[in-house]
Enzyme design. Structure first.
Site, PDB file in Angstrom:
ATOM      1  N   ASP A   1       0.699  -1.143   0.050  1.00  8.05           N
ATOM      2  CA  ASP A   1      -0.129   0.472  -0.138  1.00  8.05           C
ATOM      3  C   ASP A   1       0.466   1.066   0.019  1.00  8.05           C
ATOM      4  O   ASP A   1       1.920   0.931   1.251  1.00  8.05           O
ATOM      5  CB  ASP A   1      -0.881  -0.496   1.268  1.00  8.05           C
ATOM      6  CG  ASP A   1      -2.416   0.550   1.132  1.00  8.05           C
ATOM      7  OD1 ASP A   1      -1.941   1.718   0.025  1.00  8.05           O
ATOM      8  OD2 ASP A   1      -2.684   1.093   1.889  1.00  8.05           O
TER       9      ASP A   1
ATOM     10  N   HIS B   1       2.834   3.095  -8.688  1.00  6.38           N
ATOM     11  CA  HIS B   1       3.015   1.701  -9.555  1.00  6.38           C
ATOM     12  C   HIS B   1       4.248   1.287 -10.167  1.00  6.38           C
ATOM     13  O   HIS B   1       4.304   0.943  -9.796  1.00  6.38           O
ATOM     14  CB  HIS B   1       1.255   1.821  -9.926  1.00  6.38           C
ATOM     15  CG  HIS B   1       0.177   2.048  -9.520  1.00  6.38           C
ATOM     16  ND1 HIS B   1      -0.064   1.782  -8.094  1.00  6.38           N
ATOM     17  CD2 HIS B   1      -0.784   2.598  -9.410  1.00  6.38           C
ATOM     18  CE1 HIS B   1      -0.969   1.986  -7.617  1.00  6.38           C
ATOM     19  NE2 HIS B   1      -1.674   2.737  -8.646  1.00  6.38           N
TER      20      HIS B   1
ATOM     21  N   LEU C   1      11.077 -20.241  -4.212  1.00  2.00           N
ATOM     22  CA  LEU C   1       9.889 -20.014  -3.981  1.00  2.00           C
ATOM     23  C   LEU C   1       8.635 -19.878  -4.224  1.00  2.00           C
ATOM     24  O   LEU C   1       8.745 -20.050  -5.575  1.00  2.00           O
ATOM     25  CB  LEU C   1      10.587 -18.653  -3.589  1.00  2.00           C
ATOM     26  CG  LEU C   1       9.358 -17.441  -3.239  1.00  2.00           C
ATOM     27  CD1 LEU C   1       9.327 -17.399  -1.728  1.00  2.00           C
ATOM     28  CD2 LEU C   1      10.051 -15.466  -3.865  1.00  2.00           C
TER      29      LEU C   1
HETATM   30  C1  FPP Z   1      -1.339   0.390  -3.572  1.00  2.00           C
HETATM   31  O1  FPP Z   1      -1.457   1.399  -3.519  1.00  2.00           O
HETATM   32  C2  FPP Z   1      -1.324  -0.330  -4.648  1.00  2.00           C
HETATM   33  C3  FPP Z   1      -1.867  -0.958  -5.991  1.00  2.00           C
HETATM   34  C4  FPP Z   1      -3.147  -1.558  -5.979  1.00  2.00           C
HETATM   35  C5  FPP Z   1      -1.403  -1.621  -6.608  1.00  2.00           C
HETATM   36  C6  FPP Z   1      -0.562  -2.300  -6.423  1.00  2.00           C
HETATM   37  C7  FPP Z   1       0.634  -2.558  -7.584  1.00  2.00           C
HETATM   38  C8  FPP Z   1       2.080  -3.002  -7.670  1.00  2.00           C
HETATM   39  C9  FPP Z   1       2.857  -2.569  -6.889  1.00  2.00           C
HETATM   40  C10 FPP Z   1       2.578  -3.164  -9.254  1.00  2.00           C
HETATM   41  C11 FPP Z   1       3.081  -4.347  -9.545  1.00  2.00           C
HETATM   42  C12 FPP Z   1       2.549  -5.540  -8.914  1.00  2.00           C
HETATM   43  C13 FPP Z   1       2.840  -6.160  -9.473  1.00  2.00           C
HETATM   44  C14 FPP Z   1       3.153  -7.735  -8.738  1.00  2.00           C
HETATM   45  C15 FPP Z   1       3.870  -7.040 -10.637  1.00  2.00           C
HETATM   46  P1  FPP Z   1      -2.014   2.416  -3.561  1.00  2.00           P
HETATM   47  O2  FPP Z   1      -2.072   3.196  -5.065  1.00  2.00           O
HETATM   48  O3  FPP Z   1      -3.444   2.299  -2.988  1.00  2.00           O
HETATM   49  O4  FPP Z   1      -1.881   3.689  -2.754  1.00  2.00           O
HETATM   50  P2  FPP Z   1      -2.324   4.730  -2.256  1.00  2.00           P
HETATM   51  O5  FPP Z   1      -3.216   3.867  -0.739  1.00  2.00           O
HETATM   52  O6  FPP Z   1      -1.305   5.464  -1.487  1.00  2.00           O
HETATM   53  O7  FPP Z   1      -3.446   5.657  -2.769  1.00  2.00           O
END
Ligand code: FPP
Length: 244
Positions: A16, A33, A127
């Site tokens: 997050d 991201h 893993l």
């Molecule tokens: C949460 O941060 C993150 C996500 C919903 C997306 C997670 C995706 C990645 C880390 C990219 C690639 C992943 C893989 C497995 C290849 P948020 O956007 O909710 O952040 P915020 O709460 O600060 O808005």
């Protein structure tokens, strides 16, 4: 010889804070991201190095469809790109990828890429990486109940014989151990519909660090804290057992 540190067999992470990281750096959310992918790469390597056998990453929840279409599309593209770019590295590192979640509701091209990476990494023994995509726990439990109900309706399952094991075997995580340690970054302290059944006895580690800043050091701190915790699974402590 020094005593060996207790390492969790299964670590699950709620990644997050990508959006806030981007905002703090004056960038579009998408940049958060992209930076988050670096943390994913780093964490997979670190988990394997520490001897963790299962790593689950919460990459896209069923609720994430409610984000602006532009962000959802960008995330789908990013998943495809990562899968294409990372398959060889993951194979070399002995990582087996499995998807948990409702794959059928993902765009066709994403489904194809995900099926391909599952097939191509199937031999990985170091893993197991469980990627939670279009996943939520309530959705998973609803599917499990439907599956069991279908068997009852078909006359192949007696409701009286349904056990915790029958439910477990109907979850997306069937065959994988429960998480020992659940990490959530960005300072939020909730499960957000993640592994509700499987988290029954998990330890939690909450850190204010935003996911793109999640470092090897922070991962090691989480493992240290886990090693220092006493897990009783509803039983009394060893010390009390000795006394009684
Ligand atoms: C949460 O941060 C993150 C996500 C919903 C997306 C997670 C995706 C990645 C880390 C990219 C690639 C992943 C893989 C497995 C290849 P948020 O956007 O909710 O952040 P915020 O709460 O600060 O808005």
């Amino acid at each position: 010889m020094s005593e060996q540190k207790r390492i969790p067999q299964h670590v699950a992470i709620i990644m997050d804070g990508n959006g806030r990281w981007a905002q703090q750096h004056g960038l579009e959310r998408y940049a958060g991201h992209i930076q988050g992918v670096e943390s994913v790469r780093r964490t997979i390597k670190a988990a394997a190095r520490h001897g963790v056998s299962y790593l689950t990453l919460y990459a896209f929840s069923t609720e994430n469809w409610n984000r602006p279409a532009e962000e959802v599309n960008a995330l789908m593209e990013l998943f495809c790109k990562c899968v294409i770019n990372e398959t060889e590295n993951l194979k070399t590192e002995g990582v087996r990828v499995k998807i948990i979640g409702d794959k059928n509701r993902l765009p066709g091209n994403v489904q194809e890429h995900l099926t391909r990476i599952e097939e191509q990494t199937a031999q990985g023994e170091r893993l197991t990486l469980l990627l939670a995509l279009n996943y939520s726990s309530r959705d998973e439990l609803t599917h499990a109940v439907q599956q069991l109900a279908r068997k009852v309706a078909a006359g192949t399952l007696n409701p009286e014989t349904i056990t915790e094991q029958s439910v477990e075997q109907s979850l997306y995580t069937a065959g994988y151990p429960d998480p020992d340690l659940i990490i959530r970054t960005s300072g939020e302290q909730r499960l957000s519909n993640f592994l509700l059944w499987q988290a029954a006895y998990a330890e939690f580690y909450f850190t204010p660090v935003l996911w793109p800043d999640f470092s090897d050091e922070e991962f090691a701190r989480a493992l240290d804290e886990y090693a220092a915790r006493e897990r009783r699974f509803g039983r009394v402590t060893n010390r009390n057992e000795e006394r009684s």
